[in-house]
Design a protein around this motif. Structure first.
Motif, short mmCIF file in Angstrom:
data_model
loop_
_atom_site.label_atom_id
_atom_site.label_comp_id
_atom_site.label_asym_id
_atom_site.label_seq_id
_atom_site.Cartn_x
_atom_site.Cartn_y
_atom_site.Cartn_z
N ALA A 189 48.11 65.06 76.50
CA ALA A 189 48.87 63.95 75.89
C ALA A 189 47.98 63.18 74.92
CB ALA A 189 49.40 63.02 76.98
N ALA A 244 45.42 58.60 71.62
CA ALA A 244 46.44 58.50 70.56
C ALA A 244 47.37 57.33 70.78
CB ALA A 244 47.22 59.80 70.43
N GLY A 245 46.98 56.39 71.64
CA GLY A 245 47.78 55.17 71.77
C GLY A 245 48.19 54.89 73.18
N ILE A 263 53.71 56.27 74.72
CA ILE A 263 55.02 55.95 74.17
C ILE A 263 56.12 56.37 75.14
CG2 ILE A 263 56.62 56.41 72.26
CD1 ILE A 263 54.05 56.91 70.51
N LYS A 264 55.89 57.52 75.81
CA LYS A 264 56.93 58.02 76.74
C LYS A 264 57.12 57.07 77.92
CE LYS A 264 55.98 62.70 75.19
NZ LYS A 264 55.10 63.87 75.38
N PHE A 315 58.38 43.76 80.09
CA PHE A 315 57.13 43.57 79.35
C PHE A 315 56.62 42.14 79.54
CE2 PHE A 315 58.81 47.27 77.14
CZ PHE A 315 57.68 48.02 76.87
N PHE A 368 41.29 61.08 67.10
CA PHE A 368 42.26 60.00 66.86
C PHE A 368 42.00 58.81 67.78
CE2 PHE A 368 45.05 63.71 65.64
CZ PHE A 368 45.21 63.35 64.31
N LEU A 382 44.27 55.75 67.85
CA LEU A 382 45.47 55.19 67.22
C LEU A 382 46.12 54.18 68.15
CD1 LEU A 382 47.05 58.46 65.79
CD2 LEU A 382 45.56 56.81 64.62
N PRO A 434 49.37 52.37 64.05
CA PRO A 434 50.67 52.81 63.53
C PRO A 434 51.88 52.23 64.27
CG PRO A 434 49.77 54.51 64.95
CD PRO A 434 48.78 53.38 64.96
N GLU A 435 51.66 51.21 65.11
CA GLU A 435 52.76 50.68 65.93
C GLU A 435 53.97 50.28 65.10
OE1 GLU A 435 49.55 49.83 66.28
OE2 GLU A 435 49.05 49.50 68.39
N VAL A 488 57.20 48.23 66.58
CA VAL A 488 56.45 47.21 67.32
C VAL A 488 55.20 46.82 66.56
CG1 VAL A 488 57.41 47.60 69.62
CG2 VAL A 488 55.50 49.02 68.83
N ALA A 489 54.19 46.40 67.26
CA ALA A 489 52.96 45.89 66.66
C ALA A 489 51.85 46.07 67.69
CB ALA A 489 53.14 44.41 66.30
N MET A 546 45.90 55.76 58.45
CA MET A 546 44.67 55.96 59.21
C MET A 546 43.46 55.76 58.33
SD MET A 546 45.44 59.30 61.50
CE MET A 546 47.13 59.73 61.92
C1 HXC Z 1 52.56 59.62 74.57
C2 HXC Z 1 51.64 61.13 73.11
C3 HXC Z 1 51.13 60.08 72.31
C4 HXC Z 1 51.37 58.73 72.73
C5 HXC Z 1 50.57 61.95 71.41
N1 HXC Z 1 51.28 62.27 72.53
N2 HXC Z 1 50.46 60.64 71.27
N3 HXC Z 1 52.36 60.87 74.23
N4 HXC Z 1 52.09 58.56 73.86
N5 HXC Z 1 50.89 57.69 72.08
C6 HXC Z 1 51.63 63.59 73.02
C7 HXC Z 1 52.72 64.24 72.18
O1 HXC Z 1 53.97 63.75 72.56
C8 HXC Z 1 52.52 65.70 72.51
O2 HXC Z 1 53.08 65.96 73.77
C9 HXC Z 1 51.02 65.80 72.64
O3 HXC Z 1 50.54 64.49 72.89
C10 HXC Z 1 50.36 66.32 71.39
O4 HXC Z 1 50.72 65.51 70.29
P1 HXC Z 1 51.39 66.09 68.94
O5 HXC Z 1 52.13 64.98 68.31
O6 HXC Z 1 52.12 67.35 69.20
O7 HXC Z 1 50.08 66.43 68.10
P2 HXC Z 1 49.93 66.43 66.49
O8 HXC Z 1 51.17 67.00 65.87
O9 HXC Z 1 48.64 67.08 66.21
O10 HXC Z 1 49.86 64.88 66.06
C11 HXC Z 1 48.79 64.07 66.50
C12 HXC Z 1 49.16 62.60 66.26
C13 HXC Z 1 50.55 62.31 66.89
C14 HXC Z 1 49.19 62.27 64.75
C15 HXC Z 1 48.05 61.74 66.91
O11 HXC Z 1 50.53 62.72 68.26
C16 HXC Z 1 50.95 60.88 66.89
O12 HXC Z 1 51.33 60.31 65.85
N6 HXC Z 1 50.92 60.23 68.08
C17 HXC Z 1 51.39 58.86 68.25
C18 HXC Z 1 50.43 57.88 67.64
C19 HXC Z 1 50.94 56.47 67.80
O13 HXC Z 1 52.02 56.11 67.30
N7 HXC Z 1 50.19 55.67 68.53
C20 HXC Z 1 50.55 54.28 68.79
C21 HXC Z 1 51.29 54.23 70.07
S1 HXC Z 1 52.03 52.66 70.32
P3 HXC Z 1 54.13 67.19 73.99
O14 HXC Z 1 54.54 67.02 75.41
O15 HXC Z 1 55.21 67.02 72.99
O16 HXC Z 1 53.27 68.39 73.75
C22 HXC Z 1 50.87 51.70 71.03
C23 HXC Z 1 51.26 50.31 71.45
C24 HXC Z 1 52.70 49.93 71.17
O17 HXC Z 1 49.76 52.07 71.21
C25 HXC Z 1 53.65 49.97 72.34
C26 HXC Z 1 55.10 50.23 71.97
C27 HXC Z 1 56.13 49.65 73.01
#
Ligand code: HXC
Length: 259
Positions: free
Chosen positions: A24, A64-65, A68-69, A79, A106, A108, A132-133, A138-139, A166
């Motif tokens: 993940a 990567a953060g 989200i799931k 929250f 990453f 992120l 990237p939120e 969100v933020a 990024m």
């Molecule tokens: C849950 C995540 C995840 C995340 C990646 N995965 N980031 N699961 N939460 N933040 C999971 C994917 O769903 C996927 O699972 C597996 O990890 C591999 O990721 P891919 O996307 O297939 O890889 P890739 O295409 O190489 O892209 C890499 C990436 C992308 C650019 C880093 O994963 C991405 O954009 N991730 C999200 C980054 C993000 O938005 N972060 C901020 C989160 S919000 P499966 O099961 O499909 O294989 C935050 C606070 C805000 O941090 C709260 C909001 C309420």
């Protein structure tokens, strides 16, 4: 101790913690927070451990953060009622002993925010930082809007948070977000070497230096300078201060008691 989502290894006085959900991209869910809080708490209490390095498993991501799931279907009121994300402050930021983030890929969203909770960041040349939120509607929620702005200034922080773009390792170093950039294949080794240097210092002095610099983030110049003098005045009462100065005059290495 065994944890489900992280690996913890000790080598001498240095603890290495590895975020271990590479499938993940080391996304940060509540289990990761619980494990990190326990491991950082244990580190802080263990007199044999004097520096900690946090990195991510796999070559692709530090984290990567936030997961989200896990958050996607959570009711909004929860929250607020859970004071969501407060545990990062109490479980990780509250650590009084030094620790380094070794960012391997990453970082992120919450991953970037977690790295910025560290005392400093050493980045692999492949590291990528971002908030990237906004793209999710969100933020930042774990300190990113505040720590990123203090680290790199308003213009770049605003641009990054509003566009979600990024920043690569080179730009992160030029911007003051990271202390140093090293090749990915020597990242953990370099971070552990730096941690060993810190671990060789008088431990109370390390804690006080950390607290002083954090004051510069958290208060006014005038208050920070008074606090610095007071903390300095506490350190001169330590046995390690007497030993450090004696060792210098006697041209030998100091032997620290940690008090
Ligand atoms: C849950 C995540 C995840 C995340 C990646 N995965 N980031 N699961 N939460 N933040 C999971 C994917 O769903 C996927 O699972 C597996 O990890 C591999 O990721 P891919 O996307 O297939 O890889 P890739 O295409 O190489 O892209 C890499 C990436 C992308 C650019 C880093 O994963 C991405 O954009 N991730 C999200 C980054 C993000 O938005 N972060 C901020 C989160 S919000 P499966 O099961 O499909 O294989 C935050 C606070 C805000 O941090 C709260 C909001 C309420």
């Amino acid at each position: 101790t065994d944890y489900a989502t992280i690996l913890v290894e000790r080598s001498g006085a240095v603890t290495l913690v590895t975020l271990n959900r590479p499938q993940a991209l080391n996304a940060l869910n509540s289990d990761v927070l619980a494990d990190l809080s326990a491991a950082f708490g244990a580190y802080d209490k263990d007199d044999s451990q004097r520096c900690l390095v946090l990195t991510g498993a796999g070559e692709k991501a530090f984290a990567a953060g936030a997961d989200i799931k896990q958050m996607a279907d959570m009711p909004a009121a929860d929250f607020f009622l859970q004071d969501f994300f407060v545990g990062w402050q109490t479980g990780v930021v509250a650590t009084r002993k030094p620790w380094i983030a070794a960012v391997n890929g990453f970082a992120l969203g919450g991953g970037c925010e977690l790295a910025m909770m560290a005392d400093f960041i050493i980045a692999a040349d492949s590291a990528k930082f971002g908030q990237p939120e906004i793209k999710l509607g969100v933020a930042p929620g774990m300190g990113g809007s505040q720590r990123l702005t203090r680290a790199i200034g308003k213009a770049k922080a605003m641009e990054m948070c509003l566009t979600g773009r990024m920043m690569d390792a080179g730009e992160a170093e030029r911007s003051g977000l990271v202390a140093r950039v090293v090749p990915l294949d020597s990242l953990v080794e370099e971070a552990l070497k730096t941690a060993a240097t810190i671990a060789s210092m008088p431990p109370m002095a390390a804690m006080v230096n950390k607290e002083m610099i954090n004051m510069a983030f958290e208060t006014t110049l005038a208050q920070g300078i008074v606090t610095e003098r007071r903390l300095f005045q506490i350190l001169v009462n330590t046995e390690d201060k007497a030993e450090g100065m004696a060792a210098f005059i006697e041209k030998r290495p100091g032997v620290w008691k940690g008090r």
